[in-house]
Each structure stands twice: as C-alpha cells, then as structure tokens.
Design a protein around this motif. Structure first.
Motif, PDB file in Angstrom:
ATOM      1  N   VAL A 112      -5.043  -2.343   4.112  1.00  0.00           N
ATOM      2  CA  VAL A 112      -6.120  -1.453   4.541  1.00  0.00           C
ATOM      3  C   VAL A 112      -5.619  -0.437   5.567  1.00  0.00           C
ATOM      4  O   VAL A 112      -5.943   0.756   5.494  1.00  0.00           O
ATOM      5  CB  VAL A 112      -7.298  -2.271   5.123  1.00  0.00           C
ATOM      6  N   MET A 131      -3.491   2.147   3.771  1.00  0.00           N
ATOM      7  CA  MET A 131      -4.348   2.980   2.912  1.00  0.00           C
ATOM      8  C   MET A 131      -5.126   3.978   3.755  1.00  0.00           C
ATOM      9  O   MET A 131      -5.238   5.164   3.379  1.00  0.00           O
ATOM     10  CB  MET A 131      -5.311   2.089   2.120  1.00  0.00           C
ATOM     11  N   MET A 132      -5.636   3.546   4.884  1.00  0.00           N
ATOM     12  CA  MET A 132      -6.373   4.432   5.777  1.00  0.00           C
ATOM     13  C   MET A 132      -5.473   5.550   6.289  1.00  0.00           C
ATOM     14  O   MET A 132      -5.874   6.724   6.359  1.00  0.00           O
ATOM     15  CB  MET A 132      -6.965   3.640   6.944  1.00  0.00           C
ATOM     16  N   MET A 154      -4.023  -8.356   3.521  1.00  0.00           N
ATOM     17  CA  MET A 154      -5.161  -7.472   3.282  1.00  0.00           C
ATOM     18  C   MET A 154      -5.331  -6.465   4.415  1.00  0.00           C
ATOM     19  O   MET A 154      -5.613  -5.279   4.182  1.00  0.00           O
ATOM     20  CB  MET A 154      -6.436  -8.305   3.105  1.00  0.00           C
ATOM     21  N   LEU A 155      -5.149  -6.923   5.653  1.00  0.00           N
ATOM     22  CA  LEU A 155      -5.265  -6.027   6.805  1.00  0.00           C
ATOM     23  C   LEU A 155      -4.190  -4.948   6.753  1.00  0.00           C
ATOM     24  O   LEU A 155      -4.468  -3.762   6.982  1.00  0.00           O
ATOM     25  CB  LEU A 155      -5.154  -6.829   8.104  1.00  0.00           C
ATOM     26  N   ALA A 188       0.825  -1.207   0.000  1.00  0.00           N
ATOM     27  CA  ALA A 188       0.000   0.000   0.000  1.00  0.00           C
ATOM     28  C   ALA A 188       0.861   1.260   0.000  1.00  0.00           C
ATOM     29  O   ALA A 188       0.589   2.213  -0.729  1.00  0.00           O
ATOM     30  CB  ALA A 188      -0.938  -0.005   1.207  1.00  0.00           C
TER      31      ALA A 188
END
Length: 272
Positions: free
Chosen positions: A262, A265-266, A258-259, A56
């Motif tokens: 995220v 990205m957040m 995936m975590l 990310a």
C-alpha cells in the motif's frame, strides 16, 4: 528540488536516488548501536514490509512502464515484458547459485560456490544480492525518464521508486547489522558490515541508467528485468524468511507485506 534533479544527467540523478537508498540502509544498520536483539515477530513484520514494497514497485514502477514503452516502440508488449522478467529472475538465480552467501534463516544454510570466507562476510553477501535489483530498479527508472514523453512525470515516478526502496532499506539494514551483532561482532563492525551491503545499489543503479540511456531499445526489457529480479528475491528469500516463526503469528509477515504494498502504491500513484 524537482527542477534541480531534472537539470542533472541521468547517471547523476541515479547517484542522488541511490545515495538516499544507501543512506537509509546505513540508518537502519545504525540501530545496532541501540539494540542487540530483535524480536522475531518484528523482524517478520519488517521483512514482510520490504516484500510488499518490492512487489508493488515491480508492477507500478517497472512492469507497467515497460508495457507502455514496448507499445510506443511498436513491439509486442507481452513478449517484451515476459522476456525481460524471465531474464531478471534467471540472472538472480545464477547469482544465487554462484556468489557464496548465507541466508538469514534459522539454519543459516550456505549457498553459492564453496567458500572459506567468514560467516559474517557470507551474511553480508546475502543482503548484497538483494540490493543489486533494487539499485537496478532505481537506475532504469531514472534512465527511462531521459527519453520519456513527459520527463517531469517520469522523474517524479523514478523518485517514488527511490523513496520506496529507501523506506524498505531501513529495516533491511537492521536485518543485517543486528544478526551480525548476535554472531558476536562488535557494534561498530556490525554497523560497518550492515551499511556496506548497500554500496552495491549506486553501482548497479548507474550501470542500469547508462545502459538504457545509451541503448534505448532495451529500455522496456531493462524495466521488466529489474522487476523479475526483485520478484525473485521476494519469493525466494524474503517471504519464506518472514514466515519463519515458532509461534502461530504468521500474520505479522502478511500485514507487513500488505502495508508495504500500500505504501509503495500510494507513492507511485501520488508522484507518478
């Protein structure tokens, strides 16, 4: 806090950012004082999480700003980021084939030039290779802020990179010290070696910041370079290592990735 960071020179900002990422590495390494072993599924989850953070950060915090900067410079964006990205991967490939180290996989295969160094040192060198592009990413992010149209927003974006890298350094620190403990080292030595693997981040970070602030035309290349180096680490070692399991529970690595993606990205969207 933000105003204080903005009052610092770029290289000083980098020292603050990479100081945090180093601290998180040391904090993760300190887990060796409480645990001697780590379950394979948990390790896979941690490695997957680190992979997601780096993937990310490579786009949101490095490639996307590199494209924007290339457009501002009047360059061909796709060419600039492609060249920088490829060079970053090539740099890590050459380092991987040159610097003696041992991967953390079940076979602990030696790579790099022949060496008579102890296996424990080679294990530390392995994770140190990972930390070079991570420190560089923080460095070029803060360096980019110095010449950004909106310095405050750029500094916030750089802070998000440092926070993201720091978060994923916590499990990486544990992934160094605990296997060293399993190799037979004392808890104290395992911690010292584990935290030492993060020292390269402030060094590579300051080098990256000084380069992009003094030779601004290379900034988009440097951002893409850091992204390419991080993706190389993820694809070449972290994800394959996270898939090492004797059971069918490969989803631990998948969900961890995936975590991590995220979370990063957040951070980037919220702060950048």
């Amino acid at each position: 806090m933000i105003d204080w960071i903005m009052s610092l020179d770029a290289w000083q900002q980098v020292l603050v950012g990479t100081g945090f990422t180093y601290f998180m590495t040391a904090l993760g390494a300190a887990l060796v004082f409480f645990f001697k072993n780590i379950k394979r599924d948990i390790l896979n989850l941690m490695l997957g999480f680190a992979s997601g953070i780096m993937i990310a950060a490579s786009f949101w915090s490095l490639l996307d700003p590199a494209i924007s900067r290339a457009e501002e410079n009047g360059d061909i964006p796709w060419l600039v980021v492609s060249v920088g990205f490829a060079l970053g991967g090539l740099f890590l490939y050459l380092a991987d084939k040159t610097i003696p180290h041992v991967h953390f996989g079940p076979n602990k295969e030696k790579e790099g030039l022949p060496s008579h160094l102890k296996r424990t040192i080679l294990l530390v060198f392995s994770i140190t290779l990972h930390n070079i592009p991570e420190g560089l990413a923080v460095g070029v992010a803060f360096g980019a802020a110095a010449s950004a149209p909106d310095p405050r927003a750029a500094v916030l974006a750089a802070i998000s990179v440092a926070i993201g890298i720091g978060i994923q350094n916590f499990p990486e620190g544990a992934a160094v010290s605990i296997p060293l403990r399993q190799e037979g080292l004392s808890r104290r030595k395992s911690f010292l070696y584990g935290q030492a693997s993060g020292i390269v981040e402030p060094i590579s970070g300051v080098i990256g910041a000084l380069l992009v602030t003094r030779v601004t035309p290379i900034l988009p290349y440097a951002l893409a370079f850091a992204a390419g180096a991080m993706i190389y680490v993820v694809v070449e070692e972290l994800i394959p290592e996270a898939q090492q399991t004797t059971s069918s529970k490969r989803h631990f690595a998948v969900f961890g990735t995936m975590l991590g993606f995220v979370v990063m990205m957040m951070l980037d969207v919220a702060l950048g």
